[in-house]
Every structure is written in C-alpha cells, then in structure tokens.
Design a protein around this motif. Structure first.
Motif, short mmCIF file in Angstrom:
data_model
loop_
_atom_site.label_atom_id
_atom_site.label_comp_id
_atom_site.label_asym_id
_atom_site.label_seq_id
_atom_site.Cartn_x
_atom_site.Cartn_y
_atom_site.Cartn_z
N LEU A 1 27.81 121.56 62.20
CA LEU A 1 27.08 121.59 60.94
C LEU A 1 27.32 122.94 60.26
N CYS A 2 26.96 123.01 59.00
CA CYS A 2 27.16 124.22 58.21
C CYS A 2 25.97 125.18 58.39
N ALA A 3 26.27 126.42 58.72
CA ALA A 3 25.23 127.44 58.90
C ALA A 3 24.45 127.67 57.61
N ILE A 4 25.14 127.68 56.48
CA ILE A 4 24.48 127.93 55.19
C ILE A 4 23.55 126.77 54.86
N HIS A 5 24.04 125.56 55.04
CA HIS A 5 23.24 124.36 54.79
C HIS A 5 22.02 124.34 55.71
N SER A 6 22.24 124.62 57.00
CA SER A 6 21.14 124.62 57.97
C SER A 6 20.10 125.68 57.65
N TYR A 7 20.56 126.87 57.27
CA TYR A 7 19.65 127.95 56.90
C TYR A 7 18.78 127.51 55.72
N ALA A 8 19.41 126.93 54.70
CA ALA A 8 18.66 126.48 53.52
C ALA A 8 17.60 125.45 53.91
N LEU A 9 17.97 124.46 54.70
CA LEU A 9 17.01 123.43 55.11
C LEU A 9 15.84 124.03 55.88
N ALA B 1 30.34 133.59 46.95
CA ALA B 1 30.59 134.64 47.95
C ALA B 1 29.50 135.72 47.89
N GLN B 2 29.11 136.12 46.70
CA GLN B 2 28.07 137.14 46.56
C GLN B 2 26.73 136.67 47.12
N ARG B 3 26.40 135.41 46.89
CA ARG B 3 25.16 134.86 47.46
C ARG B 3 25.21 134.87 48.99
N ILE B 4 26.35 134.51 49.55
CA ILE B 4 26.49 134.46 51.01
C ILE B 4 26.38 135.87 51.58
N VAL B 5 27.00 136.84 50.95
CA VAL B 5 26.93 138.23 51.42
C VAL B 5 25.47 138.70 51.42
N GLN B 6 24.71 138.34 50.39
CA GLN B 6 23.30 138.73 50.34
C GLN B 6 22.51 138.13 51.50
N LEU B 7 22.93 136.98 52.00
CA LEU B 7 22.27 136.34 53.14
C LEU B 7 22.75 136.87 54.48
N GLY B 8 23.82 137.63 54.47
CA GLY B 8 24.51 138.09 55.67
C GLY B 8 23.72 138.15 56.96
N ASP B 9 22.76 139.06 57.04
CA ASP B 9 22.00 139.25 58.27
C ASP B 9 21.20 138.01 58.64
N ALA B 10 20.67 137.31 57.66
CA ALA B 10 19.87 136.11 57.93
C ALA B 10 20.72 134.98 58.51
N GLN C 1 23.38 135.43 60.54
CA GLN C 1 23.98 135.78 61.84
C GLN C 1 23.52 134.90 63.00
N PRO C 2 22.22 134.57 63.14
CA PRO C 2 21.81 133.74 64.28
C PRO C 2 22.40 132.32 64.26
N TYR C 3 22.88 131.88 63.14
CA TYR C 3 23.44 130.54 63.01
C TYR C 3 24.93 130.49 63.36
N LEU C 4 25.57 131.64 63.37
CA LEU C 4 27.02 131.70 63.51
C LEU C 4 27.47 131.66 64.97
N VAL C 5 28.64 131.11 65.21
CA VAL C 5 29.21 131.05 66.55
C VAL C 5 29.44 132.47 67.06
N GLU C 6 29.85 133.34 66.17
CA GLU C 6 30.10 134.74 66.49
C GLU C 6 29.67 135.55 65.28
N TRP D 1 34.14 130.05 59.06
CA TRP D 1 33.29 130.87 59.93
C TRP D 1 31.85 130.36 59.93
N PHE D 2 31.45 129.65 58.92
CA PHE D 2 30.07 129.20 58.81
C PHE D 2 29.82 127.84 59.48
N ARG D 3 30.86 127.29 60.11
CA ARG D 3 30.66 126.05 60.87
C ARG D 3 30.08 126.42 62.22
#
Length: 184
Positions: free
Chosen positions: A98-106, A45-54, A56-61, A91-93
């Motif tokens: 696909l997963c926003a976190i996975h897509s961001y990493a790739l 959760a802490q890692r995801i929060v640190q990515l927060g703004d990055a 946003q463009p991947y999220l449905v909302e 929320w990250f679907r």
C-alpha cells in the motif's frame, strides 16, 4: 474521435468493451504500478517533503528528504527504493504494497486529494498529450501491464475505472459518459 464531457477530453477507448478486468480490485494487486517511481508535480513533492518526518514510520526504510533533488521541477518523480534491481519501486510503497502517503492520510483523517500525488490519484488514468496545449484523459499504458488482466467477459473500460473517472470528471460527467456509451 475524442469524447467531450464538460471541459474534459476523454480517449474513445473508454466507450469500448474489452475482455479485460482490473485485478487490483479483487485483492490480488501486485503494486507493479509503483515500480520505477511515479511522476510528480513540484507542488506534490513540496507537500511530501513537508510530511517527511511524519511519513518515516510508514516507510520500508527511512528516507532523507533533505537529499531529494527538487531543482528540476519539469522532471520530478518519487524517489526509488532499490533502483536498477528487479525490486525497484516507489520509496513510498510499504511492505504490504500500500501507499505510505495514502495510508498516512487515512489514519489522520486527511482527504487523500490533499496529500497523494496527482498522478497517483489519477492512475490507472493519465493525461495524454495529443497536440500543443491539448491533452486527453486516457488509460495509462502502464495499466495494461500492471492492473488489467484478461477476462472471460467483455466490460466497458469506463466501468473498470469508475472511481478514478468520477474523481477526475465528476459524478455528472460520469453519468454523461455512461449515456454516451449506451448510445454507441
């Protein structure tokens, strides 16, 4: 009887043949595994929060990461989009399932393991508590409802989950598991 591979304790179901196959591997994934959100470690959760703004463009909302309550680390899960509806999901679907976190990493050349939550990386496997301080790696019960479908042919379950098992028990452990299955 559990299967011991190095320090790992595996459910005996892995060396069973079943008339099941993973439909997620043939591009018919429904992403139902992401329904209801996913359990997280506090570190995830802490890692995801640190990515927060990055993210946003991947999220449905957009998601307001400042409102995500991390005060109960023993019971954390991903935020849920459209809670208590038939369309509820992590929320990250993304729209493409696909997963926003996975897509961001790739897209940013980051190892998936560095960003994607532990239980997401492990799914459709999970940790099963079988005694105090004893856990076993098994097939997540949710996988039987989301990923696995009937097949005309029998398949070893360990073959259905090769990628995830290699990620968890390593290549050498997977080779050991294959050898054990062939002896069974």
């Amino acid at each position: 009887m559990p299967i011991l591979i190095g320090p790992h304790r595996l459910s005996p179901e892995f060396i069973e043949k079943r008339k099941l196959r993973r439909h997620c591997t043939d591009n018919t994934c429904s992403a139902d595994c992401c329904a209801e959100g996913v359990f997280l470690t506090l570190y995830d959760a802490q890692r995801i929060v640190q990515l927060g703004d990055a993210l946003q463009p991947y999220l449905v909302e957009p998601f307001d990461f400042a409102k995500w309550d991390l005060s109960r680390p023993s019971y954390l899960s991903t935020p849920v989009y459209q809670p208590d509806t038939p369309h509820e999901h992590c929320w990250f679907r993304m729209r493409n399932k696909l997963c926003a976190i996975h897509s961001y990493a790739l897209e940013h050349g980051i190892k998936i393991e560095e960003l994607k939550p532990y239980f997401c990386r492990m799914f459709p496997l999970t940790l099963i508590d079988i005694a105090i301080n004893v856990t076993e790696i098994g097939v997540d019960i949710k996988a039987y409802d989301t990923c696995l479908v009937e097949s005309d042919q029998e398949h070893w379950l360990f073959e259905q989950f090769e990628t995830e098992l290699r990620r968890v028990i390593g290549d050498d452990g997977y080779v050991q598991l294959r050898a054990l299955a062939q002896q069974a």
